[in-house]
Design an enzyme around this catalytic site. Structure first.
Site, PDB file in Angstrom:
ATOM      1  N   PRO A 169      73.145 -43.812  22.300  1.00 15.66           N
ATOM      2  CA  PRO A 169      73.979 -43.007  21.401  1.00 15.66           C
ATOM      3  C   PRO A 169      74.000 -43.620  20.005  1.00 15.66           C
ATOM      4  O   PRO A 169      73.536 -44.757  19.817  1.00 15.66           O
ATOM      5  CB  PRO A 169      75.359 -43.092  22.052  1.00 15.66           C
ATOM      6  CG  PRO A 169      75.372 -44.412  22.754  1.00 15.66           C
ATOM      7  CD  PRO A 169      73.938 -44.725  23.147  1.00 15.66           C
ATOM      8  N   GLY A 222      68.276 -36.155  15.463  1.00 15.53           N
ATOM      9  CA  GLY A 222      68.672 -36.941  14.301  1.00 15.53           C
ATOM     10  C   GLY A 222      67.925 -36.454  13.073  1.00 15.53           C
ATOM     11  O   GLY A 222      67.469 -35.309  13.015  1.00 15.53           O
ATOM     12  N   SER A 223      67.784 -37.327  12.112  1.00 14.38           N
ATOM     13  CA  SER A 223      67.196 -36.918  10.836  1.00 14.38           C
ATOM     14  C   SER A 223      65.673 -36.773  10.938  1.00 14.38           C
ATOM     15  O   SER A 223      65.032 -37.404  11.791  1.00 14.38           O
ATOM     16  CB  SER A 223      67.528 -37.957   9.771  1.00 14.38           C
ATOM     17  OG  SER A 223      67.012 -39.211  10.168  1.00 14.38           O
ATOM     18  N   GLU A 244      64.667 -32.809  17.699  1.00 11.13           N
ATOM     19  CA  GLU A 244      65.660 -31.889  17.103  1.00 11.13           C
ATOM     20  C   GLU A 244      66.090 -32.538  15.802  1.00 11.13           C
ATOM     21  O   GLU A 244      66.876 -33.486  15.805  1.00 11.13           O
ATOM     22  CB  GLU A 244      66.854 -31.715  18.051  1.00 11.13           C
ATOM     23  CG  GLU A 244      66.518 -31.041  19.364  1.00 11.13           C
ATOM     24  CD  GLU A 244      66.235 -29.559  19.228  1.00 11.13           C
ATOM     25  OE1 GLU A 244      66.437 -28.995  18.135  1.00 11.13           O
ATOM     26  OE2 GLU A 244      65.785 -28.965  20.210  1.00 11.13           O
ATOM     27  N   LEU A 245      65.548 -32.059  14.693  1.00 11.47           N
ATOM     28  CA  LEU A 245      65.681 -32.805  13.432  1.00 11.47           C
ATOM     29  C   LEU A 245      66.594 -32.085  12.433  1.00 11.47           C
ATOM     30  O   LEU A 245      67.401 -31.261  12.817  1.00 11.47           O
ATOM     31  CB  LEU A 245      64.285 -33.068  12.873  1.00 11.47           C
ATOM     32  CG  LEU A 245      63.323 -33.729  13.880  1.00 11.47           C
ATOM     33  CD1 LEU A 245      61.935 -33.879  13.295  1.00 11.47           C
ATOM     34  CD2 LEU A 245      63.867 -35.052  14.363  1.00 11.47           C
ATOM     35  N   CYS A 278      73.653 -29.833  12.016  1.00  8.22           N
ATOM     36  CA  CYS A 278      72.282 -29.471  11.629  1.00  8.22           C
ATOM     37  C   CYS A 278      72.179 -27.969  11.427  1.00  8.22           C
ATOM     38  O   CYS A 278      71.316 -27.481  10.714  1.00  8.22           O
ATOM     39  CB  CYS A 278      71.301 -29.932  12.698  1.00  8.22           C
ATOM     40  SG  CYS A 278      71.783 -29.351  14.327  1.00  8.22           S
ATOM     41  N   GLU A 374      69.678 -31.526   2.767  1.00  6.63           N
ATOM     42  CA  GLU A 374      70.680 -31.236   3.791  1.00  6.63           C
ATOM     43  C   GLU A 374      71.990 -31.895   3.330  1.00  6.63           C
ATOM     44  O   GLU A 374      72.051 -33.115   3.165  1.00  6.63           O
ATOM     45  CB  GLU A 374      70.204 -31.842   5.112  1.00  6.63           C
ATOM     46  CG  GLU A 374      71.067 -31.479   6.287  1.00  6.63           C
ATOM     47  CD  GLU A 374      70.528 -32.036   7.597  1.00  6.63           C
ATOM     48  OE1 GLU A 374      69.838 -33.074   7.595  1.00  6.63           O
ATOM     49  OE2 GLU A 374      70.814 -31.432   8.642  1.00  6.63           O
ATOM     50  N   SER A 433      74.718 -21.344  18.612  1.00  9.31           N
ATOM     51  CA  SER A 433      74.543 -22.272  19.737  1.00  9.31           C
ATOM     52  C   SER A 433      75.112 -21.716  21.044  1.00  9.31           C
ATOM     53  O   SER A 433      76.214 -21.174  21.066  1.00  9.31           O
ATOM     54  CB  SER A 433      75.244 -23.593  19.425  1.00  9.31           C
ATOM     55  OG  SER A 433      74.708 -24.133  18.244  1.00  9.31           O
TER      56      SER A 433
HETATM   57  P1  NAD Z   1      69.746 -40.593  12.178  1.00  7.33           P
HETATM   58  O1  NAD Z   1      68.365 -40.081  12.253  1.00  7.33           O
HETATM   59  O2  NAD Z   1      70.083 -41.589  11.151  1.00  7.33           O
HETATM   60  O3  NAD Z   1      70.177 -41.244  13.574  1.00  7.33           O
HETATM   61  C1  NAD Z   1      70.049 -40.553  14.793  1.00  7.33           C
HETATM   62  C2  NAD Z   1      69.904 -41.559  15.925  1.00  7.33           C
HETATM   63  O4  NAD Z   1      68.686 -42.293  15.722  1.00  7.33           O
HETATM   64  C3  NAD Z   1      71.018 -42.599  15.987  1.00  7.33           C
HETATM   65  O5  NAD Z   1      71.270 -42.880  17.350  1.00  7.33           O
HETATM   66  C4  NAD Z   1      70.402 -43.802  15.300  1.00  7.33           C
HETATM   67  O6  NAD Z   1      70.943 -45.024  15.734  1.00  7.33           O
HETATM   68  C5  NAD Z   1      68.951 -43.687  15.738  1.00  7.33           C
HETATM   69  N1  NAD Z   1      67.984 -44.333  14.833  1.00  7.33           N
HETATM   70  C6  NAD Z   1      68.107 -44.619  13.514  1.00  7.33           C
HETATM   71  N2  NAD Z   1      66.985 -45.197  13.063  1.00  7.33           N
HETATM   72  C7  NAD Z   1      66.134 -45.300  14.108  1.00  7.33           C
HETATM   73  C8  NAD Z   1      64.809 -45.786  14.262  1.00  7.33           C
HETATM   74  N3  NAD Z   1      64.123 -46.317  13.248  1.00  7.33           N
HETATM   75  N4  NAD Z   1      64.234 -45.711  15.474  1.00  7.33           N
HETATM   76  C9  NAD Z   1      64.897 -45.166  16.502  1.00  7.33           C
HETATM   77  N5  NAD Z   1      66.146 -44.662  16.426  1.00  7.33           N
HETATM   78  C10 NAD Z   1      66.768 -44.718  15.236  1.00  7.33           C
HETATM   79  O7  NAD Z   1      70.654 -39.300  12.072  1.00  7.33           O
HETATM   80  P2  NAD Z   1      72.243 -39.207  11.968  1.00  7.33           P
HETATM   81  O8  NAD Z   1      72.623 -39.527  10.576  1.00  7.33           O
HETATM   82  O9  NAD Z   1      72.902 -39.950  13.079  1.00  7.33           O
HETATM   83  O10 NAD Z   1      72.460 -37.658  12.280  1.00  7.33           O
HETATM   84  C11 NAD Z   1      72.343 -36.691  11.308  1.00  7.33           C
HETATM   85  C12 NAD Z   1      71.009 -35.984  11.379  1.00  7.33           C
HETATM   86  O11 NAD Z   1      70.800 -35.435  12.681  1.00  7.33           O
HETATM   87  C13 NAD Z   1      70.939 -34.804  10.441  1.00  7.33           C
HETATM   88  O12 NAD Z   1      69.719 -34.765   9.760  1.00  7.33           O
HETATM   89  C14 NAD Z   1      71.084 -33.603  11.372  1.00  7.33           C
HETATM   90  O13 NAD Z   1      70.525 -32.409  10.866  1.00  7.33           O
HETATM   91  C15 NAD Z   1      70.391 -34.089  12.574  1.00  7.33           C
HETATM   92  N6  NAD Z   1      70.806 -33.318  13.754  1.00  7.33           N
HETATM   93  C16 NAD Z   1      69.921 -32.432  14.280  1.00  7.33           C
HETATM   94  C17 NAD Z   1      70.297 -31.656  15.361  1.00  7.33           C
HETATM   95  C18 NAD Z   1      69.329 -30.675  15.943  1.00  7.33           C
HETATM   96  O14 NAD Z   1      69.540 -30.270  17.071  1.00  7.33           O
HETATM   97  N7  NAD Z   1      68.280 -30.264  15.246  1.00  7.33           N
HETATM   98  C19 NAD Z   1      71.564 -31.793  15.923  1.00  7.33           C
HETATM   99  C20 NAD Z   1      72.446 -32.711  15.361  1.00  7.33           C
HETATM  100  C21 NAD Z   1      72.044 -33.477  14.265  1.00  7.33           C
END
Ligand code: NAD
Length: 469
Positions: A169, A222-223, A244-245, A278, A374, A433
């Protein structure tokens, strides 16, 4: 941290305090997993895979149903925990819990519906049996914005398919994940099937886990920036990935749309989760003929809303997850204003805590940063357009393609919806959703789908047996 059926507390590991962003007070502490812990978690998932993949689908289904029932009975408690570690309002958190638990129920239903098939060879020399088998140990990486739903949307189909897993997480919101995993533990999930790690530095930890060569599936939310890194590192072992970005959702108000419905739709599409979604409407394109009325009515509606602590039901928007997130949103607004945007209306915010004013801006052209990045906060940038062709062109002018919203008469909205380069379209509605719908994006918003029938496919692979006749 939970590895091979054993929980580890903070006594023998470095400690990380999980903070409540609304008041800066620590909610709880968790141990930071070492690189060795992460490798142990992968070994544990790999060791449990063979037997878990052979369990009866009905048993996997029953476990998911029981978890759904158990968490449902404690849904208020779970919602309060989400508010404490994430800062969103209790209404948003309760809606998230319902959505999150829907995935457990949905995939309990899907676990017993995995289908293969039987085909005849055109030459008549063999029978072709097509089987669908679990892909292997999965690594599930989740963000902080939906601490429950982003876990269950992955854990549900992984368990249903017969995969074992390591869950990572976000460090901002690990407590909800811990509660979900604890529930499965209490219900008797076999050791090693679900593992939970919380490394302090995600990059090296994930690299180490992938380097074991045991992970056969990576599901990441994530991003886009981190997604790109993970696509590169999973290439080394040719791992099946779901990504899912990020999003940059256009919200279109066509000529002749009901302004009242469009304003309510914008509020829903933008302010759910305080804009930290997102799927949040990121840029609003409004037909010139109704832009003035839409802007005025939206400003009026926003003026009735309050930003403040998520535990007080009177507030529509809670805290963002951290001061750093508030800072990012403010920077974007300042940049947007320097590029010509005009602030039409801003709400008040409490003096302390990670709060962001709901902000409405217009006077924006298609090059403004507020239409490109974003935003992830409660900001409404309005851009005017003259005709449908221009609206579609502006909406598609992004590297993202997660979701779009279109308001207008149904025929026109459907026509436009078909032309948008996105994975999901809300027609005259601000929420798309649903656990029964395939969630996911095109272009740089991702690869693969979560939820629905497609969701379980992400954890299965096709195996074919040729049998001589
Ligand atoms: P993030 O990418 O910074 O982090 C997401 C997860 O990745 C966290 O658990 C983090 O610890 C981990 N992480 C960070 N760097 C990493 C690396 N180098 N290697 C592996 N894991 C790593 O994103 P965030 O700031 O936590 O969340 C926001 C982003 O998530 C936004 O861009 C949003 O649009 C996206 N998001 C997408 C969806 C979707 O379904 N498309 C849903 C929710 C959020």
């Amino acid at each position: 941290m939970y590895i091979n059926g054993v929980w580890s507390g903070v006594s023998d590991r470095k400690e990380h305090a999980v903070m409540n962003p609304a008041n800066g007070v620590a909610v709880d502490s968790i141990p930071l997993s070492t690189l060795d812990d992460c490798v142990n978690a992968v070994d544990s998932a790999a060791g449990a895979f063979e037997s878990w993949s052979r369990t009866a689908p009905r048993d996997r289904s029953d476990l998911l149903y029981e978890a759904w029932r158990s968490l449902n009975a404690r849904s208020d408690e779970l919602a309060e925990l989400i508010v404490a570690e994430n800062g969103k309002t209790i209404a948003d958190a309760s809606a998230e819990v319902t959505y999150a638990l829907d995935f457990l129920r949905w995939f309990a239903e899907e676990a017993v519906r995995i289908r293969g098939d039987y085909r005849l060879s055109p030459r008549g020399d063999k029978r072709i049996i097509v089987d669908r088998v679990p892909v292997g140990p999965a690594l599930l990486i989740a963000p902080w914005n939906y601490p429950a739903a982003m876990i269950t949307r992955k854990l549900g189909p992984a368990l249903a398919a017969g995969c074992t897993m390591v869950i990572k997480p976000a460090l901002e919101t690990p407590l909800t994940a811990r509660e979900i995993v604890r529930t499965f533990d209490e219900l008797g999930a076999p050791d090693g099937v679900i593992n939970l790690v919380t490394p302090g530095n995600a990059g090296p930890a994930v690299d180490r886990m992938l380097a074991t060569g045991e992970i056969r599936k990576l599901s990441f939310t994530g991003s886009t920036a981190v997604g790109r890194i993970l696509l590169r590192s999973t290439a080394e072992h040719v791992v099946k990935t779901s990504m899912e970005l990020g999003g940059n959702a256009p919200f279109l108000v066509l000529e002749g749309a009901s302004i009242e419905e469009a304003v309510e739709g914008a509020i829903q599409a933008k302010l759910r989760n305080g804009g930290a979604a997102c799927t949040a409407a990121n840029r609003l394109y409004v037909h010139r003929s109704c832009a003035a009325e839409f802007t005025e009515r939206l400003a009026e509606r926003i003026s009735t809303l309050r930003v403040g602590s998520g535990v007080e039901r009177i507030n529509t928007v809670g805290a963002l997850v951290s001061d750093a997130e508030v800072h990012k949103v403010r920077e974007l607004i300042d940049q947007g204003v320097r590029q010509g945007a005009n602030v039409v209306f801003q709400t008040e915010i409490p003096k302390r805590g990670a709060f962001m004013n709901i902000t409405l801006l217009n006077g924006i052209n298609s090059e403004n940063v507020l239409t490109k990045k974003e935003i992830f906060g409660p900001v409404f940038p309005i851009v005017e357009f003259d005709d449908e062709v221009e609206a579609v062109r502006l909406a598609n002018m992004t590297e993202y393609g997660l979701v779009a919203y279109v308001f207008g008469d149904e025929q026109a909205a459907m026509r436009v919806g078909h032309k948008l380069q996105v994975g999901m379209v809300g027609i005259n509605r601000g929420v798309v959703s649903d656990a029964a719908a395939p969630f996911g994006g095109v272009k740089e918003s991702g690869i693969g789908r979560e939820g629905s029938f497609e969701g379980i496919d992400e954890y299965l692979q096709t195996k074919y047996l040729a049998i001589s006749v």
